[in-house]
Design an enzyme around this catalytic site. Structure first.
Site, short mmCIF file in Angstrom:
data_model
loop_
_atom_site.label_atom_id
_atom_site.label_comp_id
_atom_site.label_asym_id
_atom_site.label_seq_id
_atom_site.Cartn_x
_atom_site.Cartn_y
_atom_site.Cartn_z
CB CYS A 189 -1.45 6.63 2.08
SG CYS A 189 -0.12 7.52 2.60
CG HIS A 248 -1.00 -7.86 -11.83
ND1 HIS A 248 -0.87 -8.27 -13.28
CD2 HIS A 248 -0.04 -8.58 -11.14
CE1 HIS A 248 -0.41 -9.05 -13.24
NE2 HIS A 248 0.39 -9.39 -12.21
CB THR A 285 -9.53 -6.49 -25.98
OG1 THR A 285 -10.02 -7.79 -26.31
CG2 THR A 285 -8.13 -6.42 -25.78
CG ASP A 323 -10.89 -4.89 -16.08
OD1 ASP A 323 -10.40 -5.34 -17.30
OD2 ASP A 323 -11.54 -5.68 -15.48
N1 APR Z 1 -10.10 -12.71 -27.15
C1 APR Z 1 -9.17 -13.56 -26.79
N2 APR Z 1 -7.75 -13.18 -26.72
C2 APR Z 1 -7.61 -11.82 -26.78
C3 APR Z 1 -8.67 -10.78 -27.03
C4 APR Z 1 -9.94 -11.33 -27.41
N3 APR Z 1 -10.88 -10.75 -27.77
N4 APR Z 1 -7.94 -9.95 -27.56
C5 APR Z 1 -6.70 -9.87 -27.13
N5 APR Z 1 -6.56 -11.27 -26.74
C6 APR Z 1 -5.15 -11.75 -26.53
C7 APR Z 1 -3.86 -11.35 -27.18
O1 APR Z 1 -3.81 -11.98 -28.34
C8 APR Z 1 -2.91 -11.63 -26.24
O2 APR Z 1 -2.38 -12.89 -26.20
O3 APR Z 1 -4.95 -11.52 -25.01
C9 APR Z 1 -3.39 -11.69 -24.80
C10 APR Z 1 -3.43 -10.25 -23.88
O4 APR Z 1 -2.08 -10.36 -23.37
P1 APR Z 1 -1.14 -9.05 -22.59
O5 APR Z 1 -1.58 -7.99 -23.48
O6 APR Z 1 0.13 -9.45 -22.42
O7 APR Z 1 -2.02 -9.01 -21.30
P2 APR Z 1 -1.58 -9.98 -19.97
O8 APR Z 1 -1.41 -11.27 -20.23
O9 APR Z 1 -2.84 -9.75 -19.11
O10 APR Z 1 -0.49 -9.00 -19.39
C11 APR Z 1 -0.21 -9.64 -18.12
O11 APR Z 1 1.34 -7.53 -18.17
O12 APR Z 1 1.95 -5.32 -18.33
C12 APR Z 1 1.55 -6.30 -17.37
O13 APR Z 1 0.41 -5.92 -15.38
C13 APR Z 1 -0.02 -6.07 -16.68
O14 APR Z 1 -1.64 -7.62 -15.85
C14 APR Z 1 -0.70 -7.14 -17.18
C15 APR Z 1 0.26 -8.49 -17.32
ZN ZN Z 2 -0.98 8.57 4.54
#
Ligand code: APR
Ligand code: ZN
Length: 256
Positions: free
Chosen positions: A130, A122, A28, A105
Site C-alpha cells: 500500500c 528490485h 529466460t 520472480d
Molecule cells: N543464459 C545466459 N544469459 C542470458 C540468457 C541465458 N539463457 N538469456 C538472456 N541472457 C542474457 C542477455 O543476453 C542479457 O545480457 O541476460 C541478460 C539480461 O539482461 P537484461 O534483460 O538487461 O536484464 P537485467 O540485467 O536483469 O536488467 C536489470 O533492468 O529493467 C530493469 O528492473 C529491471 O531488474 C531489471 C534490470
Molecule cells: Zn493502506
C-alpha cells in the site's frame, strides 16, 4: 568454452564465500522474458510507463500496469531451471554466502536457496504494497480483485492505491537490502554474475564493489558485458547448460 568451464569450476572449488549475482537472463530458460534481449519486455512495453512518478500520477498507467500484472501473475507458476538449481547446490556445498538478484520472480527461493540468503534489490512480485500505510498483501489476492473488475486496487484499510512491491524506475531500492548486499559483495572471495547486461544502477555497481575489495570476478552471460575484460573468467552462452557443466566438474573434482 571447455577450459573456461574448468576454470570457473576451479575458482568455485578454491572459494568459500561465493556471491552469485543474477539478472533476468537466468530466468529466460524458465519461460520468463528478459528485458533487453530481442523480444524482451522493453521491446513490448515502454519503460517510461514504469517510473514511480507516472504510476502515482496517471490512472491510465496504473490500469496498464495492473493489466500487465494479471498477465505476469502467470509467472507465479514459473519453475526454477538448472541455473537456479546450480546456485542452490552451491548453498548445499556450504560455499554460497548469498544470492544478490535483480529478479522479482522468487525462483531462487523455489530452487532451495534459503530466504535469508536471497537479497532482492528490485523487490519480489509475490507481494503488493500500500502506497499509504505500507501494508503488504499477497499478489494472488489482489489480482483476484483486478480480475473481478477493480481496475486499480485500493488498500482496504486506508483506501490508498496499491502497487506491486517491486522497484519502479525512479524509486529508491530497499535500503537495508542494498546496504547488506554491498557488504556481502565486499566480503566475498568469488563474485559470479549470471544473466545480466549490468546496465541498471545501483545494482550494476555490485561486481565493481566485489572486485575492488579483492574478490575474483566471473561472468556467465549470453552476450558480452562492459565488465567482461575485468573478469578472471567469462563464459558466453546459455547459463543453464554452462552452470550444469560447471557443477558437474565441481562434483567430479570433489570426488577425486
Ligand atoms: N543464459 C545466459 N544469459 C542470458 C540468457 C541465458 N539463457 N538469456 C538472456 N541472457 C542474457 C542477455 O543476453 C542479457 O545480457 O541476460 C541478460 C539480461 O539482461 P537484461 O534483460 O538487461 O536484464 P537485467 O540485467 O536483469 O536488467 C536489470 O533492468 O529493467 C530493469 O528492473 C529491471 O531488474 C531489471 C534490470
Ligand atoms: Zn493502506
Amino acid at each position: 568454452m571447455i577450459e573456461d568451464v574448468g576454470r570457473l569450476a576451479q575458482l568455485i572449488i578454491e572459494s568459500k564465500k561465493i556471491v552469485v549475482f543474477t539478472g533476468a537472463g537466468i530466468s529466460t530458460e524458465s519461460g520468463i522474458p528478459d528485458f533487453r534481449s530481442p523480444g524482451g519486455v522493453w521491446s513490448r512495453y515502454d519503460p517510461e510507463d514504469f517510473t514511480i512518478q507516472k504510476f502515482l500520477s496517471s490512472q491510465e498507467t496504473r490500469e496498464n500496469i495492473w493489466k500487465m500484472s494479471v498477465e505476469a501473475g502467470l509467472l507465479i507458476e514459473a519453475k526454477p531451471n538448472p541455473t537456479h538449481y546450480a546456485t542452490a547446490e552451491l548453498h548445499r556445498l556450504g560455499k554460497l554466502d548469498c544470492v544478490v538478484t535483480q529478479n522479482i520472480d522468487n525462483l531462487h527461493q523455489k530452487a532451495g536457496v534459503p530466504e535469508d540468503k536471497v537479497f532482492e534489490l528490485h523487490g519480489n512480485m509475490q507481494w503488493v504494497v500500500c502506497t499509504g500505510c505500507r501494508k503488504r498483501f499477497p499478489l494472488p489476492e489482489v489480482l483476484q480483485k483486478v480480475k473481478e473488475g477493480m481496475a486499480v486496487p485500493h488498500c482496504p484499510d486506508c483506501q490508498s492505491i496499491l502497487k506491486p512491491d517491486v522497484v519502479f524506475f525512479g524509486e529508491a531500492l530497499p535500503q537495508e537490502t542494498l546496504t547488506e548486499a554491498i557488504r556481502r559483495a565486499q566480503s566475498c572471495d568469488l563474485f559470479i554474475v549470471i544473466g545480466s547486461t549490468l546496465v541498471v544502477y545501483p545494482a550494476a555497481y555490485m561486481p565493481a564493489y566485489a572486485r575492488k575489495a579483492g574478490a575474483r570476478l566471473a561472468i556467465v552471460n549470453l552476450t558480452p558485458t562492459s565488465l567482461d575484460h575485468h573478469t578472471t573468467v567469462v563464459i558466453h552462452g546459455k547459463a543453464g547448460e554452462i552452470m550444469t557443466r560447471v557443477m558437474e566438474k565441481v562434483r567430479q573434482v570433489g570426488q577425486e
